[in-house]
Design a protein around this motif. Structure first.
Motif, PDB file in Angstrom:
ATOM      1  N   PRO A   1      44.991  36.012  32.625  1.00  0.00           N
ATOM      2  CA  PRO A   1      45.949  35.541  31.621  1.00  0.00           C
ATOM      3  C   PRO A   1      45.267  34.670  30.583  1.00  0.00           C
ATOM      4  O   PRO A   1      44.277  33.995  30.876  1.00  0.00           O
ATOM      5  CB  PRO A   1      46.954  34.725  32.448  1.00  0.00           C
ATOM      6  CG  PRO A   1      46.156  34.258  33.626  1.00  0.00           C
ATOM      7  CD  PRO A   1      45.175  35.353  33.929  1.00  0.00           C
TER       8      PRO A   1
ATOM      9  N   HIS B   1      48.038  40.654  28.907  1.00  0.00           N
ATOM     10  CA  HIS B   1      49.443  40.342  29.175  1.00  0.00           C
ATOM     11  C   HIS B   1      50.269  41.621  29.272  1.00  0.00           C
ATOM     12  O   HIS B   1      51.230  41.697  30.047  1.00  0.00           O
ATOM     13  CB  HIS B   1      49.982  39.421  28.080  1.00  0.00           C
ATOM     14  CG  HIS B   1      49.293  38.105  28.035  1.00  0.00           C
ATOM     15  ND1 HIS B   1      49.267  37.304  26.919  1.00  0.00           N
ATOM     16  CD2 HIS B   1      48.569  37.444  28.981  1.00  0.00           C
ATOM     17  CE1 HIS B   1      48.579  36.204  27.168  1.00  0.00           C
ATOM     18  NE2 HIS B   1      48.137  36.275  28.414  1.00  0.00           N
TER      19      HIS B   1
ATOM     20  N   LEU C   1      49.749  42.955  32.743  1.00  0.00           N
ATOM     21  CA  LEU C   1      50.473  42.142  33.716  1.00  0.00           C
ATOM     22  C   LEU C   1      51.975  42.387  33.624  1.00  0.00           C
ATOM     23  O   LEU C   1      52.674  42.489  34.638  1.00  0.00           O
ATOM     24  CB  LEU C   1      50.159  40.660  33.504  1.00  0.00           C
ATOM     25  CG  LEU C   1      48.707  40.244  33.781  1.00  0.00           C
ATOM     26  CD1 LEU C   1      48.452  38.826  33.305  1.00  0.00           C
ATOM     27  CD2 LEU C   1      48.403  40.357  35.281  1.00  0.00           C
TER      28      LEU C   1
ATOM     29  N   CYS D   1      47.298  39.515  38.570  1.00  0.00           N
ATOM     30  CA  CYS D   1      46.799  38.330  37.867  1.00  0.00           C
ATOM     31  C   CYS D   1      45.705  37.664  38.710  1.00  0.00           C
ATOM     32  O   CYS D   1      45.902  37.385  39.896  1.00  0.00           O
ATOM     33  CB  CYS D   1      47.948  37.353  37.626  1.00  0.00           C
ATOM     34  SG  CYS D   1      47.444  35.809  36.821  1.00  0.00           S
TER      35      CYS D   1
END
Length: 409
Positions: free
Chosen positions: A296, A308, A311, A318
């Motif tokens: 991140p 991002h 994710l 992560c």
């Protein structure tokens, strides 16, 4: 005139494996990476006869075309294709330039080699690519056992990395290399370069890092990374599926990404823009059933938008430190089962009221019980009882009826 690909001025192969090596070296120059028809042809008749067919020395027929069609369909390819004749016309302009012995001699001069499936050094994990397994690998570096997928981690990301990305990548690569992992990347600027540098600094494995190139390994590309890639070739390995002299075209960059993903058990995207080649590598890893991880970053950083995205879409795990990456790869070396190595916090186990009171205690100046009741929102009796418990734990100290937080809290 019949071309003979199994003879050369300084090397005459005497084994079937060497003849296979010569044929695959020639086919690697004749065909582009991931040429599905060419790879299916090799799967159908073997590399030596495939070279004969591709150069027009051996004839073809409906049976061979049917077999190629079935192989293509088994691998999820198209139900229909233009036919072998179309591929033969596509390959024909390159036939005159085939000189596999010359290419192999170039590798020998560079201290390298050509490895093919069946060799002891061939990475077994590439078989997971199925029909897209490369014909051969041109390897520049010391002759060492290739790491298994479980021993390798890919670190990839933006070429225009930020200082944050550089720091994270360097830390990850150094720590992973110290734990005995091989760090795999693409030799480019940015995240790739930081991954290779970190691995070279911390490496304890025979091959601390591998650079997978889009062009020939006879020329280090990009030129600004020449010194780094030379160090990689000396201490680790620089590999490619295209022969010496091949240009690193955009298409070949995308094709080599599948090799990075296949070599490693985990692909970590450290920084990536919304549309990034690193996301292509992550996609290959996901398709192969490999673990995908993302780091991140700031919501304001365009360089983390791709991470991002991975994710958010659920395509990646992560990760924030090397221990979490090693956990994904599987316990190795000095791993303790993958748990993060951090001592218990001094306030672990406190009840909610004591946590609130601990937060209300000043660090420098002392505070009275009356003032603490206002700041913490607790009754005087609750404050007094809580202070006694915190004092017993060494988290609060008293000075003539006033209280403050202990230094270790």
């Amino acid at each position: 005139m019949r071309r003979n690909y199994t003879k050369g001025p300084s090397h005459v192969p005497t084994t079937s494996q060497e003849k296979e090596r010569i044929a695959r070296a020639a086919l690697a120059r004749l065909m582009e990476p991931q040429d599905s028809v060419g790879l299916a042809l090799v799967r159908a008749v073997g590399a030596i006869d495939a070279l004969g067919v591709a150069t027009g020395e051996l004839g073809t027929g409906p049976t061979l075309e049917q077999e190629i069609s079935e192989l293509l369909m088994d691998e999820g390819g198209p139900a229909t294709w233009p036919g072998l004749a179309a591929s033969l016309r596509r390959w024909a302009p390159r036939v005159a330039d085939l000189a596999p012995e010359r290419d192999m001699e170039t590798m020998r001069r560079l201290g390298g080699r050509v490895i093919v499936p069946g060799d002891e050094l061939w990475p077994a994990q590439l078989a997971d690519l199925g029909l897209q397994e490369p014909l051969c690998l041109w390897w520049r570096g010391n002759e060492q056992p290739f790491p298994t997928a479980r021993q390798a981690v890919a670190l990839v990301g933006s070429r225009d990395s930020t200082s944050y990305g550089a720091s994270v990548t360097g830390d990850f690569a150094y720590t992973l290399a110290q734990r005995g992992y091989t760090v795999v990347s693409g030799g480019a600027y940015g995240i790739d370069a930081h991954a290779h540098r970190g691995a070279l600094s911390g490496g304890s494995a025979d091959i601390p890092t591998i650079a997978v190139m889009a062009g020939g390994v006879d020329r280090f590309y990009p030129s600004g990374n020449e010194e780094l890639l030379r160090a990689v070739s000396t201490q680790g390995a620089v590999i490619a599926e295209v022969p010496p002299g091949s240009a690193p075209t955009r298409y070949r960059f995308l094709q080599r990404n599948r090799l990075i993903a296949a070599i490693a058990s985990v692909t970590v995207v450290v920084e990536a823009r919304w549309r990034s080649g690193a996301l292509n590598t992550a996609h290959h890893a996901e398709t192969l059933g490999r673990a995908v991880a993302a780091v991140p970053g700031s919501v304001h950083s365009a360089n983390s938008a791709g991470c991002h995205r991975l994710l958010r879409d659920g395509g990646a795990v992560c990760v924030t430190d090397a221990g979490e990456i090693a956990e994904l790869a599987g316990a190795m070396g000095d791993m303790d089962g993958g748990e993060k190595e951090s001592p218990p916090a001094v306030h672990d186990g406190l009840c909610l009221e004591d946590l609130i009171l601990l937060d209300a205690l000043p660090l420098r100046s002392a505070s009275s019980v009356e003032k603490l009741t206002v700041v913490a929102g607790l009754s005087p009796d609750a404050v007094r009882a809580g202070l006694a418990r915190l004092n017993a734990l060494g988290l609060a100290t008293s000075d003539r009826g006033t209280w403050k937080r202990a230094k270790n809290a």
